[in-house]
Design a protein around this motif. Structure first.
Motif, mmCIF file in Angstrom:
data_model
loop_
_atom_site.group_PDB
_atom_site.id
_atom_site.type_symbol
_atom_site.label_atom_id
_atom_site.label_comp_id
_atom_site.label_asym_id
_atom_site.label_seq_id
_atom_site.Cartn_x
_atom_site.Cartn_y
_atom_site.Cartn_z
ATOM 1 N N LEU A 244 0.829 -1.206 0.000
ATOM 2 C CA LEU A 244 0.000 0.000 0.000
ATOM 3 C C LEU A 244 0.864 1.257 0.000
ATOM 4 O O LEU A 244 0.506 2.272 -0.610
ATOM 5 N N SER A 245 2.005 1.173 0.658
ATOM 6 C CA SER A 245 2.921 2.310 0.670
ATOM 7 C C SER A 245 3.471 2.589 -0.726
ATOM 8 O O SER A 245 3.709 3.741 -1.105
ATOM 9 N N ALA A 246 3.656 1.532 -1.518
ATOM 10 C CA ALA A 246 4.204 1.684 -2.865
ATOM 11 C C ALA A 246 3.290 2.501 -3.768
ATOM 12 O O ALA A 246 3.756 3.157 -4.708
ATOM 13 N N ILE A 247 1.986 2.474 -3.516
ATOM 14 C CA ILE A 247 1.057 3.253 -4.333
ATOM 15 C C ILE A 247 0.699 4.571 -3.665
ATOM 16 O O ILE A 247 -0.130 5.333 -4.176
ATOM 17 N N GLY A 248 1.299 4.850 -2.514
ATOM 18 C CA GLY A 248 1.093 6.140 -1.871
ATOM 19 C C GLY A 248 -0.160 6.261 -1.055
ATOM 20 O O GLY A 248 -0.598 7.377 -0.747
ATOM 21 N N SER A 249 -0.783 5.149 -0.667
ATOM 22 C CA SER A 249 -2.011 5.237 0.127
ATOM 23 C C SER A 249 -1.733 5.279 1.617
ATOM 24 O O SER A 249 -2.550 5.769 2.393
ATOM 25 N N VAL A 250 -0.580 4.742 2.046
ATOM 26 C CA VAL A 250 -0.188 4.763 3.453
ATOM 27 C C VAL A 250 1.302 5.060 3.520
ATOM 28 O O VAL A 250 2.016 4.984 2.517
ATOM 29 N N ALA A 251 1.765 5.390 4.724
ATOM 30 C CA ALA A 251 3.192 5.655 4.912
ATOM 31 C C ALA A 251 3.596 5.248 6.312
ATOM 32 O O ALA A 251 2.814 5.381 7.264
ATOM 33 N N SER A 252 4.802 4.745 6.437
ATOM 34 C CA SER A 252 5.341 4.394 7.746
ATOM 35 C C SER A 252 5.747 5.668 8.480
ATOM 36 O O SER A 252 6.390 6.543 7.893
ATOM 37 N N VAL A 253 5.378 5.748 9.756
ATOM 38 C CA VAL A 253 5.702 6.925 10.555
ATOM 39 C C VAL A 253 7.105 6.832 11.127
ATOM 40 O O VAL A 253 7.786 7.843 11.318
ATOM 41 N N ASP A 254 7.565 5.618 11.402
ATOM 42 C CA ASP A 254 8.900 5.429 11.970
ATOM 43 C C ASP A 254 9.715 4.483 11.093
ATOM 44 O O ASP A 254 9.203 3.901 10.137
ATOM 45 N N SER A 255 10.967 4.361 11.408
ATOM 46 C CA SER A 255 11.861 3.547 10.583
ATOM 47 C C SER A 255 11.660 2.051 10.785
ATOM 48 O O SER A 255 12.105 1.248 9.969
ATOM 49 N N GLU A 256 10.977 1.665 11.857
ATOM 50 C CA GLU A 256 10.797 0.249 12.172
ATOM 51 C C GLU A 256 9.443 -0.298 11.715
ATOM 52 O O GLU A 256 9.194 -1.496 11.838
ATOM 53 N N GLY A 257 8.578 0.561 11.185
ATOM 54 C CA GLY A 257 7.277 0.103 10.726
ATOM 55 C C GLY A 257 6.326 -0.257 11.852
ATOM 56 O O GLY A 257 5.394 -1.043 11.649
ATOM 57 N N LYS A 258 6.535 0.330 13.011
ATOM 58 C CA LYS A 258 5.671 0.044 14.155
ATOM 59 C C LYS A 258 4.467 0.974 14.225
ATOM 60 O O LYS A 258 3.545 0.756 15.005
ATOM 61 N N ARG A 259 4.481 2.001 13.410
ATOM 62 C CA ARG A 259 3.347 2.941 13.386
ATOM 63 C C ARG A 259 3.156 3.413 11.946
ATOM 64 O O ARG A 259 4.128 3.736 11.241
#
Length: 269
Positions: A244-259
């Motif tokens: 989903l991040s690849a199409i720009g619909s979501v984004a990771s808030v931190d570097s570990e993908g916990k949020r």
């Protein structure tokens, strides 16, 4: 059947109320030409309609606003049909074979004389204004969709099984975003659609949610309305979030993908 010719005819008919203003002072003459084409269209076979569709486009070509509006409307119809076909495959995964059949019929229904088209596509509009769709406690808002989101998503909600609809709607939203992110081609399946829905439901007013909450909301969605999908692990949810991040619909808030954050212009609870 030529999809381009049918789409041209449907687009011109849907523009009927706007055409006088788009054409301007030449409208009486153009109106007569279009009326003649309408008569010919009804009596024409498939081969003849290809030529008539070209004639519709030629008639409006000298008028920039009408020409641009026709192109935008045809693009909207193309997007509408394409997403419906993709969602049909998704709802088959959800166990709703009848809904999948109806969605495919709706995708093929590009003529205003078709009953399904009148029922499901009557409110289709073009433009760049914000569109939103609310399903239960999930609201998706878009700023750059070529077609009216409400019309397309209402079609899906109307013809799919109640229990499966929230995931189907979420999948449609993701597919619309993917359609705009043309460099990226990913398959939106039930797993990805349910994770997108899980994030939308878990997110607070800041549009963010912790991974653990996304996993919980996703797995709840996957058991709703008689669905019996296996529970996804945290790693599997992360894989879907990455897609989903690849199409720009979501984004990771931190570097570990916990949020994770659902992109504001795509949706919020």
């Amino acid at each position: 059947m030529s999809e381009t010719s049918e789409r041209t005819y449907a687009a011109v008919q849907s523009m009927a109320a706007e055409l006088p203003g788009l054409v301007g002072k030449d409208w009486p003459q153009v109106a007569r030409q279009l009326a003649e084409l309408d008569v010919d269209w009804v009596a024409a076979d498939e081969t003849r309609r290809i030529g008539l569709a070209a004639a519709y486009r030629t008639t409006l070509a000298p008028y920039p606003e009408a020409r641009k509006h026709l192109a935008a409307t045809m693009g909207a119809l193309s997007l509408y049909g394409g997403v419906l076909l993709d969602v049909a495959a998704l709802v088959e995964q959800l166990g709703d074979d009848d809904g999948a059949v109806l969605l495919r019929e709706s995708a093929r229904a590009t003529s205003p004389h078709n009953t399904a088209e009148r029922r499901y596509m009557g409110n289709l509009k073009t433009g760049r204004t914000a569109q939103s769709f609310k399903w239960h406690n999930v609201e998706f808002t878009f700023w750059s969709i070529a077609a009216a989101i409400g019309s397309l998503l209402t079609t899906i909600a109307t013809v799919t099984a109640t229990g499966a609809t929230p995931i189907a709607i979420a999948g449609a939203v993701a597919l619309l975003i993917a359609a705009l992110a043309k460099p990226f081609v990913i398959k939106i399946d039930a797993d990805i659609a349910s994770v997108f829905l899980g994030l939308a439901r878990a997110a607070g007013l800041d549009h963010e949610a912790a991974l653990v909450d996304i996993v919980a909301a996703t797995n709840t969605a996957r058991r709703e309305g008689g669905l019996h999908f296996r529970l996804l692990t945290e790693e599997q949810v992360l894989d879907s979030l990455s897609s989903l991040s690849a199409i720009g619909s979501v984004a990771s808030v931190d570097s570990e993908g916990k949020r994770w954050r659902i992109i504001e212009e795509h949706g919020a609870v």
